[in-house]
Design a protein around this motif. Structure first.
Motif, PDB file in Angstrom:
ATOM      1  N   GLU A 113      -0.222  11.769 -14.333  1.00 17.67           N
ATOM      2  CA  GLU A 113      -0.352  10.856 -13.192  1.00 17.67           C
ATOM      3  C   GLU A 113      -1.798  10.635 -12.751  1.00 17.67           C
ATOM      4  O   GLU A 113      -2.091   9.659 -12.087  1.00 17.67           O
ATOM      5  CB  GLU A 113       0.466  11.395 -12.003  1.00 17.67           C
ATOM      6  N   ASN A 114      -2.692  11.550 -13.107  1.00 17.02           N
ATOM      7  CA  ASN A 114      -4.081  11.431 -12.668  1.00 17.02           C
ATOM      8  C   ASN A 114      -4.953  10.625 -13.637  1.00 17.02           C
ATOM      9  O   ASN A 114      -6.108  10.374 -13.366  1.00 17.02           O
ATOM     10  CB  ASN A 114      -4.709  12.814 -12.461  1.00 17.02           C
ATOM     11  N   LEU A 115      -4.421  10.192 -14.765  1.00 14.56           N
ATOM     12  CA  LEU A 115      -5.206   9.463 -15.761  1.00 14.56           C
ATOM     13  C   LEU A 115      -5.099   7.966 -15.544  1.00 14.56           C
ATOM     14  O   LEU A 115      -3.997   7.407 -15.509  1.00 14.56           O
ATOM     15  CB  LEU A 115      -4.738   9.807 -17.178  1.00 14.56           C
ATOM     16  N   TYR A 116      -6.254   7.306 -15.391  1.00 16.61           N
ATOM     17  CA  TYR A 116      -6.323   5.848 -15.301  1.00 16.61           C
ATOM     18  C   TYR A 116      -6.983   5.352 -16.576  1.00 16.61           C
ATOM     19  O   TYR A 116      -8.023   5.862 -16.992  1.00 16.61           O
ATOM     20  CB  TYR A 116      -7.153   5.427 -14.074  1.00 16.61           C
ATOM     21  N   THR A 117      -6.376   4.365 -17.224  1.00 15.66           N
ATOM     22  CA  THR A 117      -6.954   3.750 -18.421  1.00 15.66           C
ATOM     23  C   THR A 117      -7.135   2.270 -18.137  1.00 15.66           C
ATOM     24  O   THR A 117      -6.164   1.578 -17.796  1.00 15.66           O
ATOM     25  CB  THR A 117      -6.035   3.946 -19.642  1.00 15.66           C
ATOM     26  N   ASP A 118      -8.367   1.769 -18.272  1.00 17.66           N
ATOM     27  CA  ASP A 118      -8.611   0.357 -17.985  1.00 17.66           C
ATOM     28  C   ASP A 118      -8.264  -0.506 -19.203  1.00 17.66           C
ATOM     29  O   ASP A 118      -7.833  -0.001 -20.249  1.00 17.66           O
ATOM     30  CB  ASP A 118     -10.043   0.126 -17.504  1.00 17.66           C
ATOM     31  N   ALA A 119      -8.443  -1.811 -19.065  1.00 14.86           N
ATOM     32  CA  ALA A 119      -8.073  -2.764 -20.115  1.00 14.86           C
ATOM     33  C   ALA A 119      -8.837  -2.534 -21.419  1.00 14.86           C
ATOM     34  O   ALA A 119      -8.354  -2.893 -22.492  1.00 14.86           O
ATOM     35  CB  ALA A 119      -8.296  -4.189 -19.619  1.00 14.86           C
ATOM     36  N   ARG A 120     -10.023  -1.936 -21.346  1.00 18.42           N
ATOM     37  CA  ARG A 120     -10.827  -1.686 -22.547  1.00 18.42           C
ATOM     38  C   ARG A 120     -10.555  -0.310 -23.145  1.00 18.42           C
ATOM     39  O   ARG A 120     -11.201   0.091 -24.095  1.00 18.42           O
ATOM     40  CB  ARG A 120     -12.306  -1.836 -22.211  1.00 18.42           C
ATOM     41  N   GLY A 121      -9.607   0.436 -22.562  1.00 17.25           N
ATOM     42  CA  GLY A 121      -9.241   1.739 -23.105  1.00 17.25           C
ATOM     43  C   GLY A 121     -10.064   2.894 -22.565  1.00 17.25           C
ATOM     44  O   GLY A 121      -9.921   4.024 -23.020  1.00 17.25           O
ATOM     45  N   ARG A 122     -10.935   2.621 -21.582  1.00 15.82           N
ATOM     46  CA  ARG A 122     -11.735   3.697 -20.998  1.00 15.82           C
ATOM     47  C   ARG A 122     -10.886   4.517 -20.044  1.00 15.82           C
ATOM     48  O   ARG A 122     -10.085   3.972 -19.293  1.00 15.82           O
ATOM     49  CB  ARG A 122     -12.943   3.108 -20.275  1.00 15.82           C
ATOM     50  N   ARG A 123     -11.069   5.819 -20.080  1.00 11.79           N
ATOM     51  CA  ARG A 123     -10.289   6.740 -19.262  1.00 11.79           C
ATOM     52  C   ARG A 123     -11.070   7.156 -18.028  1.00 11.79           C
ATOM     53  O   ARG A 123     -12.272   7.327 -18.084  1.00 11.79           O
ATOM     54  CB  ARG A 123      -9.935   7.978 -20.090  1.00 11.79           C
ATOM     55  N   ALA A 124     -10.356   7.325 -16.924  1.00 11.89           N
ATOM     56  CA  ALA A 124     -10.996   7.767 -15.684  1.00 11.89           C
ATOM     57  C   ALA A 124     -10.003   8.582 -14.868  1.00 11.89           C
ATOM     58  O   ALA A 124      -8.785   8.475 -15.036  1.00 11.89           O
ATOM     59  CB  ALA A 124     -11.481   6.564 -14.878  1.00 11.89           C
ATOM     60  N   CYS A 125     -10.534   9.368 -13.973  1.00 12.89           N
ATOM     61  CA  CYS A 125      -9.748  10.223 -13.075  1.00 12.89           C
ATOM     62  C   CYS A 125      -9.384   9.406 -11.828  1.00 12.89           C
ATOM     63  O   CYS A 125     -10.257   8.850 -11.162  1.00 12.89           O
ATOM     64  CB  CYS A 125     -10.603  11.434 -12.695  1.00 12.89           C
ATOM     65  N   LYS A 126      -8.088   9.337 -11.509  1.00 11.74           N
ATOM     66  CA  LYS A 126      -7.652   8.566 -10.345  1.00 11.74           C
ATOM     67  C   LYS A 126      -8.158   9.169  -9.040  1.00 11.74           C
ATOM     68  O   LYS A 126      -8.512   8.437  -8.114  1.00 11.74           O
ATOM     69  CB  LYS A 126      -6.125   8.469 -10.316  1.00 11.74           C
ATOM     70  N   VAL A 127      -8.208  10.494  -8.953  1.00 10.24           N
ATOM     71  CA  VAL A 127      -8.700  11.157  -7.732  1.00 10.24           C
ATOM     72  C   VAL A 127     -10.163  10.775  -7.489  1.00 10.24           C
ATOM     73  O   VAL A 127     -10.542  10.401  -6.379  1.00 10.24           O
ATOM     74  CB  VAL A 127      -8.537  12.695  -7.829  1.00 10.24           C
ATOM     75  N   CYS A 128     -10.980  10.818  -8.535  1.00  8.80           N
ATOM     76  CA  CYS A 128     -12.403  10.474  -8.403  1.00  8.80           C
ATOM     77  C   CYS A 128     -12.590   8.991  -8.092  1.00  8.80           C
ATOM     78  O   CYS A 128     -13.464   8.626  -7.309  1.00  8.80           O
ATOM     79  CB  CYS A 128     -13.167  10.860  -9.666  1.00  8.80           C
ATOM     80  N   ARG A 129     -11.769   8.136  -8.700  1.00  3.79           N
ATOM     81  CA  ARG A 129     -11.847   6.697  -8.407  1.00  3.79           C
ATOM     82  C   ARG A 129     -11.554   6.441  -6.933  1.00  3.79           C
ATOM     83  O   ARG A 129     -12.230   5.664  -6.280  1.00  3.79           O
ATOM     84  CB  ARG A 129     -10.869   5.905  -9.280  1.00  3.79           C
ATOM     85  N   LYS A 130     -10.530   7.118  -6.403  1.00  2.00           N
ATOM     86  CA  LYS A 130     -10.174   6.950  -4.997  1.00  2.00           C
ATOM     87  C   LYS A 130     -11.306   7.448  -4.097  1.00  2.00           C
ATOM     88  O   LYS A 130     -11.668   6.784  -3.116  1.00  2.00           O
ATOM     89  CB  LYS A 130      -8.869   7.699  -4.679  1.00  2.00           C
ATOM     90  N   MET A 131     -11.874   8.616  -4.431  1.00  2.00           N
ATOM     91  CA  MET A 131     -12.995   9.159  -3.639  1.00  2.00           C
ATOM     92  C   MET A 131     -14.185   8.186  -3.664  1.00  2.00           C
ATOM     93  O   MET A 131     -14.808   7.943  -2.633  1.00  2.00           O
ATOM     94  CB  MET A 131     -13.424  10.520  -4.196  1.00  2.00           C
ATOM     95  N   HIS A 132     -14.472   7.625  -4.816  1.00  2.00           N
ATOM     96  CA  HIS A 132     -15.588   6.681  -4.948  1.00  2.00           C
ATOM     97  C   HIS A 132     -15.322   5.432  -4.104  1.00  2.00           C
ATOM     98  O   HIS A 132     -16.211   4.942  -3.403  1.00  2.00           O
ATOM     99  CB  HIS A 132     -15.790   6.305  -6.415  1.00  2.00           C
ATOM    100  N   ARG A 133     -14.111   4.904  -4.192  1.00  2.00           N
ATOM    101  CA  ARG A 133     -13.744   3.702  -3.428  1.00  2.00           C
ATOM    102  C   ARG A 133     -13.848   3.964  -1.924  1.00  2.00           C
ATOM    103  O   ARG A 133     -14.414   3.157  -1.180  1.00  2.00           O
ATOM    104  CB  ARG A 133     -12.328   3.280  -3.826  1.00  2.00           C
ATOM    105  N   GLU A 134     -13.341   5.110  -1.458  1.00  2.00           N
ATOM    106  CA  GLU A 134     -13.418   5.447  -0.029  1.00  2.00           C
ATOM    107  C   GLU A 134     -14.864   5.616   0.419  1.00  2.00           C
ATOM    108  O   GLU A 134     -15.248   5.163   1.505  1.00  2.00           O
ATOM    109  CB  GLU A 134     -12.618   6.706   0.255  1.00  2.00           C
ATOM    110  N   ASP A 135     -15.682   6.262  -0.408  1.00  2.00           N
ATOM    111  CA  ASP A 135     -17.098   6.437  -0.100  1.00  2.00           C
ATOM    112  C   ASP A 135     -17.810   5.084  -0.020  1.00  2.00           C
ATOM    113  O   ASP A 135     -18.595   4.838   0.891  1.00  2.00           O
ATOM    114  CB  ASP A 135     -17.757   7.323  -1.164  1.00  2.00           C
ATOM    115  N   PHE A 136     -17.494   4.189  -0.969  1.00  2.00           N
ATOM    116  CA  PHE A 136     -18.105   2.852  -0.978  1.00  2.00           C
ATOM    117  C   PHE A 136     -17.776   2.107   0.310  1.00  2.00           C
ATOM    118  O   PHE A 136     -18.650   1.539   0.957  1.00  2.00           O
ATOM    119  CB  PHE A 136     -17.624   2.052  -2.195  1.00  2.00           C
TER     120      PHE A 136
END
Length: 157
Positions: A113-136
């Motif tokens: 559930e914590n793995l995010y994969t974008d349209a180009r196949g790059r992997r990212a952490c959903k928890v870190c993405r959320k933290m980054h978005r909230e910080d922004f």
């Protein structure tokens, strides 16, 4: 009187040395670790020339992979035609390291559930993405309002 040119295949044979692993290590000019060779018409990658002389043409859509992982090797027995994707999967580069990562840089798991994969196949952490978005948005409190205003203005046109 013009200098008589040697046969490229004959010239190729004296430009490498065999190591203890059976690699034919290119001894002449190299770029990014790959041997460079004059085939009589133009400069080519030495490993590609070696493969073509020993095995024939490289299939369309394929690149030559060094099974031995030695870029300077020109031994046709160590060379194999593969797709670019397969070559990337086999490699040791940064893309491969990211694909093998089991945790993000902050230690969160990169699976389920914590793995995010974008349209180009790059992997990212959903928890870190959320933290980054909230910080922004904390640093740019008017961003959403300004974006909506810009968006509405373009809808009216």
């Amino acid at each position: 009187m013009p200098k008589e040119r040697r046969d490229p295949i004959e010239a190729f044979g004296v430009m490498y040395a065999t190591d203890e692993l059976g690699c034919w290590v290119w001894q002449r000019e190299k770029r990014a670790g790959y041997g460079i060779f004059w085939d009589g018409e133009r400069q080519v990658r030495a490993h590609r020339f070696a493969y073509q002389m020993a095995c024939g043409e490289i299939p369309d859509g394929h690149v030559i992979d060094h099974v031995c992982r030695n870029r300077a090797c020109v031994n046709p027995e160590h060379l194999e035609p593969v797709t670019h994707k397969e070559n990337s999967h086999r490699g040791q580069g940064s893309w491969r390291k990211r694909q093998m990562q089991v945790n993000c840089d902050r230690g969160h798991p990169l699976h389920g559930e914590n793995l995010y994969t974008d349209a180009r196949g790059r992997r990212a952490c959903k928890v870190c993405r959320k933290m980054h978005r909230e910080d922004f948005h904390a640093r740019n409190p008017n961003y959403r309002r300004e974006w909506r205003e810009r968006h509405r203005a373009t809808e009216r046109l």
